[in-house]
Design an enzyme around this catalytic site. Structure first.
Site, PDB file in Angstrom:
ATOM      1  N   VAL A   1      -4.648  -4.982 -12.022  1.00 27.97           N
ATOM      2  CA  VAL A   1      -3.256  -4.697 -12.373  1.00 27.97           C
ATOM      3  C   VAL A   1      -2.374  -5.932 -12.194  1.00 27.97           C
ATOM      4  O   VAL A   1      -1.504  -6.205 -13.015  1.00 27.97           O
ATOM      5  CB  VAL A   1      -2.718  -3.502 -11.555  1.00 27.97           C
ATOM      6  CG1 VAL A   1      -1.217  -3.326 -11.748  1.00 27.97           C
ATOM      7  CG2 VAL A   1      -3.453  -2.226 -11.953  1.00 27.97           C
ATOM      8  N   GLU A   2      -2.614  -6.690 -11.143  1.00 29.53           N
ATOM      9  CA  GLU A   2      -1.767  -7.859 -10.865  1.00 29.53           C
ATOM     10  C   GLU A   2      -1.941  -8.967 -11.896  1.00 29.53           C
ATOM     11  O   GLU A   2      -0.945  -9.504 -12.382  1.00 29.53           O
ATOM     12  CB  GLU A   2      -2.056  -8.407  -9.458  1.00 29.53           C
ATOM     13  CG  GLU A   2      -1.582  -7.520  -8.325  1.00 29.53           C
ATOM     14  CD  GLU A   2      -0.071  -7.476  -8.160  1.00 29.53           C
ATOM     15  OE1 GLU A   2       0.661  -8.227  -8.838  1.00 29.53           O
ATOM     16  OE2 GLU A   2       0.389  -6.668  -7.339  1.00 29.53           O
TER      17      GLU A   2
END
Length: 187
Positions: free
Chosen positions: A60-61
């Site tokens: 996600v990052e």
């Protein structure tokens, strides 16, 4: 007539390839790969963290892309904020790691990010959903939401997280966590 035979052959080859792909136990890993498995596994074992959670946070990052620095200054694969990274480096007793290394070196970034997740896990008594929210919004915000009762810390009540960015972040991390745990029998 020859063109019809060629179409049939191509169709049969396509069906055969598709069947092999879908019958393979690992076909979904093509769509949900995990990069840096060795580093994630190593640091997850060291800091007693779920490697699938670490992988989902990285996905996600930064989608596993190294060298990232956000507009807010977050560094590397796990997008650690500089102040948090400095604090974590001292607490984790990793004094030889620089902020520049956190941006460029996947293993150093994964180690510190995993240590930080472990720290948050201890702070929130292993509540994975609260840990994910704290990783994004900061532990102070999450503690406040829990104490004020605006969010109860459960996955079922994620819609009550007061900050939309954090709410969406938690949902995305949980989504990838569930995909990874379903696809990969072990890490």
């Amino acid at each position: 007539m020859k063109w019809l035979r060629k179409k049939r052959v191509l169709l049969l080859l396509f069906i055969g390839f598709t069947a092999i792909l879908f019958l393979s136990t690992n076909w979904m890993s093509w769509f949900y790969p995990i990069h840096y498995k060795t580093e994630i596994r190593k640091h997850s074992l060291t800091y007693d963290m779920d490697p699938f959670l670490v992988a989902a946070i990285i996905k996600v990052e930064t989608n596993y892309k190294t060298g990232r620095e956000s507009k807010k200054g977050a560094l590397g694969l796990m997008q650690l904020m500089p102040d948090t990274a400095k604090w974590a480096l001292q607490k984790a007793k990793l004094p030889d790691v620089s902020l520049d290394e956190l941006k460029k070196e996947p293993s150093a970034n994964i180690e510190l990010g995993t240590w930080y997740l472990s720290s948050l896990s201890k702070q929130f008594d292993g509540n994975r959903t609260a840990v994910i929210a704290a990783y994004n919004a900061g532990p102070g915000n999450v503690q406040r939401w829990l104490s004020e009762g605006s969010w109860d810390g459960t996955e079922a009540a994620v819609k009550n997280i007061p900050i939309g960015e954090t709410r969406h972040y938690v949902q995305r991390v949980i989504y990838y966590y569930e995909q990874y745990t379903e696809i990969y029998s072990e890490f």
